[in-house]
Design an enzyme around this catalytic site. Structure first.
Site, PDB file in Angstrom:
ATOM      1  N   HIS A 201       0.791  -1.228   0.000  1.00 37.57           N
ATOM      2  CA  HIS A 201       0.000   0.000   0.000  1.00 37.57           C
ATOM      3  C   HIS A 201       0.821   1.273   0.000  1.00 37.57           C
ATOM      4  O   HIS A 201       0.264   2.367   0.010  1.00 37.57           O
ATOM      5  CB  HIS A 201      -0.980   0.030   1.184  1.00 37.57           C
ATOM      6  CG  HIS A 201      -0.291   0.196   2.520  1.00 37.57           C
ATOM      7  ND1 HIS A 201       0.202  -0.867   3.224  1.00 37.57           N
ATOM      8  CD2 HIS A 201      -0.008   1.290   3.265  1.00 37.57           C
ATOM      9  CE1 HIS A 201       0.757  -0.442   4.347  1.00 37.57           C
ATOM     10  NE2 HIS A 201       0.648   0.874   4.390  1.00 37.57           N
TER      11      HIS A 201
HETATM   12  C1  UD1 Z   1      -2.078   5.607   5.842  1.00 41.31           C
HETATM   13  C2  UD1 Z   1      -0.786   6.125   6.409  1.00 41.31           C
HETATM   14  C3  UD1 Z   1       0.311   5.096   6.241  1.00 41.31           C
HETATM   15  C4  UD1 Z   1      -0.116   3.753   6.816  1.00 41.31           C
HETATM   16  C5  UD1 Z   1      -1.451   3.332   6.246  1.00 41.31           C
HETATM   17  C6  UD1 Z   1      -1.915   2.109   6.979  1.00 41.31           C
HETATM   18  C7  UD1 Z   1      -0.355   8.557   6.284  1.00 41.31           C
HETATM   19  C8  UD1 Z   1       0.390   9.592   5.585  1.00 41.31           C
HETATM   20  N1  UD1 Z   1      -0.333   7.340   5.719  1.00 41.31           N
HETATM   21  O1  UD1 Z   1      -1.880   5.418   4.435  1.00 41.31           O
HETATM   22  O2  UD1 Z   1       1.471   5.527   6.930  1.00 41.31           O
HETATM   23  O3  UD1 Z   1       0.856   2.800   6.504  1.00 41.31           O
HETATM   24  O4  UD1 Z   1      -2.419   4.383   6.455  1.00 41.31           O
HETATM   25  O5  UD1 Z   1      -2.928   1.424   6.329  1.00 41.31           O
HETATM   26  O6  UD1 Z   1      -0.934   8.804   7.317  1.00 41.31           O
HETATM   27  N2  UD1 Z   1      -9.326   4.817   1.820  1.00 41.31           N
HETATM   28  C9  UD1 Z   1     -10.550   4.218   1.801  1.00 41.31           C
HETATM   29  N3  UD1 Z   1     -11.100   3.838   2.980  1.00 41.31           N
HETATM   30  C10 UD1 Z   1     -10.506   4.018   4.184  1.00 41.31           C
HETATM   31  C11 UD1 Z   1      -9.254   4.647   4.190  1.00 41.31           C
HETATM   32  C12 UD1 Z   1      -8.672   5.033   3.004  1.00 41.31           C
HETATM   33  O7  UD1 Z   1     -11.146   4.026   0.748  1.00 41.31           O
HETATM   34  O8  UD1 Z   1     -11.078   3.648   5.222  1.00 41.31           O
HETATM   35  C13 UD1 Z   1      -8.684   5.187   0.531  1.00 41.31           C
HETATM   36  C14 UD1 Z   1      -9.014   6.599   0.062  1.00 41.31           C
HETATM   37  O9  UD1 Z   1      -9.112   6.572  -1.322  1.00 41.31           O
HETATM   38  C15 UD1 Z   1      -7.763   7.360   0.466  1.00 41.31           C
HETATM   39  C16 UD1 Z   1      -6.669   6.321   0.312  1.00 41.31           C
HETATM   40  O10 UD1 Z   1      -7.273   5.099   0.673  1.00 41.31           O
HETATM   41  O11 UD1 Z   1      -7.541   8.482  -0.331  1.00 41.31           O
HETATM   42  C17 UD1 Z   1      -5.467   6.583   1.197  1.00 41.31           C
HETATM   43  O12 UD1 Z   1      -5.838   6.725   2.567  1.00 41.31           O
HETATM   44  P1  UD1 Z   1      -4.881   7.573   3.572  1.00 41.31           P
HETATM   45  O13 UD1 Z   1      -5.347   7.418   4.965  1.00 41.31           O
HETATM   46  O14 UD1 Z   1      -4.697   8.952   3.064  1.00 41.31           O
HETATM   47  O15 UD1 Z   1      -3.488   6.894   3.392  1.00 41.31           O
HETATM   48  P2  UD1 Z   1      -3.100   5.373   3.425  1.00 41.31           P
HETATM   49  O16 UD1 Z   1      -2.533   4.995   2.122  1.00 41.31           O
HETATM   50  O17 UD1 Z   1      -4.229   4.584   3.985  1.00 41.31           O
HETATM   51  N1  UDP Z   2      -3.586  -5.979   8.946  1.00 41.00           N
HETATM   52  C1  UDP Z   2      -4.876  -6.479   9.098  1.00 41.00           C
HETATM   53  N2  UDP Z   2      -5.585  -6.834   7.979  1.00 41.00           N
HETATM   54  C2  UDP Z   2      -5.070  -6.725   6.727  1.00 41.00           C
HETATM   55  C3  UDP Z   2      -3.756  -6.219   6.578  1.00 41.00           C
HETATM   56  C4  UDP Z   2      -3.046  -5.835   7.715  1.00 41.00           C
HETATM   57  O1  UDP Z   2      -5.369  -6.600  10.220  1.00 41.00           O
HETATM   58  O2  UDP Z   2      -5.761  -7.067   5.756  1.00 41.00           O
HETATM   59  C5  UDP Z   2      -2.846  -5.569  10.155  1.00 41.00           C
HETATM   60  C6  UDP Z   2      -1.469  -6.172  10.336  1.00 41.00           C
HETATM   61  O3  UDP Z   2      -1.542  -7.425  10.974  1.00 41.00           O
HETATM   62  C7  UDP Z   2      -0.795  -5.115  11.214  1.00 41.00           C
HETATM   63  C8  UDP Z   2      -1.387  -3.816  10.704  1.00 41.00           C
HETATM   64  O4  UDP Z   2      -2.602  -4.176  10.046  1.00 41.00           O
HETATM   65  O5  UDP Z   2      -1.169  -5.291  12.581  1.00 41.00           O
HETATM   66  C9  UDP Z   2      -0.462  -3.133   9.735  1.00 41.00           C
HETATM   67  O6  UDP Z   2      -1.100  -2.040   9.176  1.00 41.00           O
HETATM   68  P1  UDP Z   2      -0.778  -1.459   7.741  1.00 41.00           P
HETATM   69  O7  UDP Z   2      -0.017  -2.442   6.953  1.00 41.00           O
HETATM   70  O8  UDP Z   2      -2.064  -0.936   7.205  1.00 41.00           O
HETATM   71  O9  UDP Z   2       0.097  -0.166   8.069  1.00 41.00           O
HETATM   72  P2  UDP Z   2       1.655   0.082   8.352  1.00 41.00           P
HETATM   73  O10 UDP Z   2       2.075  -0.855   9.431  1.00 41.00           O
HETATM   74  O11 UDP Z   2       2.376  -0.120   7.075  1.00 41.00           O
HETATM   75  O12 UDP Z   2       1.718   1.505   8.754  1.00 41.00           O
END
Ligand code: UD1
Ligand code: UDP
Length: 355
Positions: A201
């Protein structure tokens, strides 16, 4: 008694906050939980409150998605009146997401004490939005709770007063230790024997169309050898959709994001995990499962130095050999880093409210 307000917003925050909330609850500490709403899909948020036995948030700021500036600004604007009303003695922020830095900025300007859980991690790569969030949050925090020694070293090098730094261990691993006995494999049609588990992601991997196409091709090739289970983050789902690559094939299982208990069981039983997630690098190290990280660097070097993690860098052609090595039993062995023992939340709570 000290009144503590926790700020969570995105998926990985929940696994880090739960141990602190539970440990402080057993000590009778008054607590307030604020969800920024950065993540809002049920599969990215609600399910974790249930599975992790977290209390429902007292406030949901419902900020939703947006550009970095828009999302950070919305969180700040909506958080400020809440924190003024709740008057906490300390605000705990978690990890490195936009919710973390936004809440820290608000508190710093209001003179409210900040504790940062998972302080000191550095990738030394400022093209990662998370690295900016880590640097700023650590400069603002009054208490810095680190998961590993490298975090202490990074903070001291940046001029942080060592008296503020506390090595407590890894809170995300507390949640793993607590819930591993309850982990439960989801029913996935066609996944009966060995499989590889994938999550991707990071914007650097999925927002670049060519790179995402190449990654999809590598995973499709791999699925000719063993089943590939890929719970797809919403960011990645959108990008795959734009390229017309979001349909599951017979052995490449593109599924919706999974609950923690389901995903944990899949990690435990996977032959190999391919990821760019921070948390997954740590969880595979704890579980002793080979992890191939599709990144040129990591802010979690202990997972490479001590654990099962290897970085394949920017060169995607290195993924397949690394996966094959794991499938052939040639993955490097690992050990569990110190203080990743299920008691980090207790150590943190003992520092805040000595018993
Ligand atoms: C965010 C964090 C990242 C983390 C990740 C965990 C920042 C800068 N990034 O990235 O560090 O690793 O979360 O998963 O804070 N969206 C949905 N539904 C949701 C959430 C997001 O559809 O519930 C989609 C939207 O299109 C959104 C995109 O995902 O624009 C990105 O979401 P965002 O929270 O901005 O960043 P992540 O890539 O999720
Ligand atoms: N995770 C989850 N379901 C999924 C993918 C990840 O519960 O489908 C959990 C994973 O076990 C870990 C956390 O989400 O505890 C990691 O989050 P993510 O990869 O979204 O963010 P990051 O750690 O890269 O910030």
């Amino acid at each position: 008694m000290t009144r503590i307000l926790h700020v969570v917003g995105a998926r990985p925050n929940f696994m880090k906050a739960a141990p602190a909330v539970l440990a402080l609850r057993t000590r009778g500490v008054p607590q307030v939980l604020v969800h920024t709403g950065q993540h809002y899909d049920a599969a990215m948020s609600d399910i974790f409150f249930r599975q992790l036995a977290m209390p429902a948030p007292d406030h949901n700021l419902e900020v939703g998605s947006g550009s970095h500036a828009a999302q950070t600004a919305q969180i700040m604007t909506r958080f400020e009146p809440v924190v003024l009303r709740e008057k906490p003695d300390l605000v705990l922020v978690y990890g490195d997401v936009n919710s973390t830095v936004a809440a820290a900025l608000v508190c710093a300007k209001l003179g409210i004490r900040i504790g940062h859980v998972e302080a000191g991690l550095r990738s030394f790569d400022r093209t990662m939005p998370e690295e900016i969030n880590r640097l700023v949050t650590d400069q603002l925090a009054d208490l810095l709770f680190t998961p590993s020694e490298d975090g202490n070293r990074n903070l001291v090098r940046e001029g942080i007063d060592p008296a503020k730094i506390h090595l407590v261990g890894n809170l995300m691993i507390d949640t793993l230790v607590r819930l591993l006995p309850a982990a439960c494999r989801p029913e996935l049609t066609g996944v009966n024997g060995a499989y590889a588990l994938v999550t991707l992601h990071r914007p650097s991997n999925v927002d670049d169309a060519d790179r995402l196409r190449q990654l999809h091709r590598i995973l499709t090739d791999l699925s000719g050898e063993l089943a590939v289970v890929f719970p797809v983050h919403p960011r990645t789902r959108r990008r795959l959709g734009e390229l017309g690559l979001d349909a599951a094939s017979s052995a490449l299982h593109l599924v919706d994001p999974l609950g923690y208990l389901e995903f944990l069981a899949l990690q435990r039983d996977a032959r190999v995990v391919v990821t760019d997630s921070g948390g997954v690098q740590e969880e595979t190290t704890y579980l002793g499962v080979p992890c191939v990280t599709v990144r040129p660097n990591t802010e979690r070097p202990v997972t490479v130095d001590l654990g099962t993690n290897i970085l394949v860098g920017d060169d995607l052609s290195r993924i397949r050999p690394a996966v094959d090595a794991a499938l052939q039993g040639r993955a490097k062995p690992g050990v569990i880093p110190p203080l990743w023992d299920g008691h980090a939340g207790d150590r943190l709570a003992d520092l805040l409210v000595p018993r």
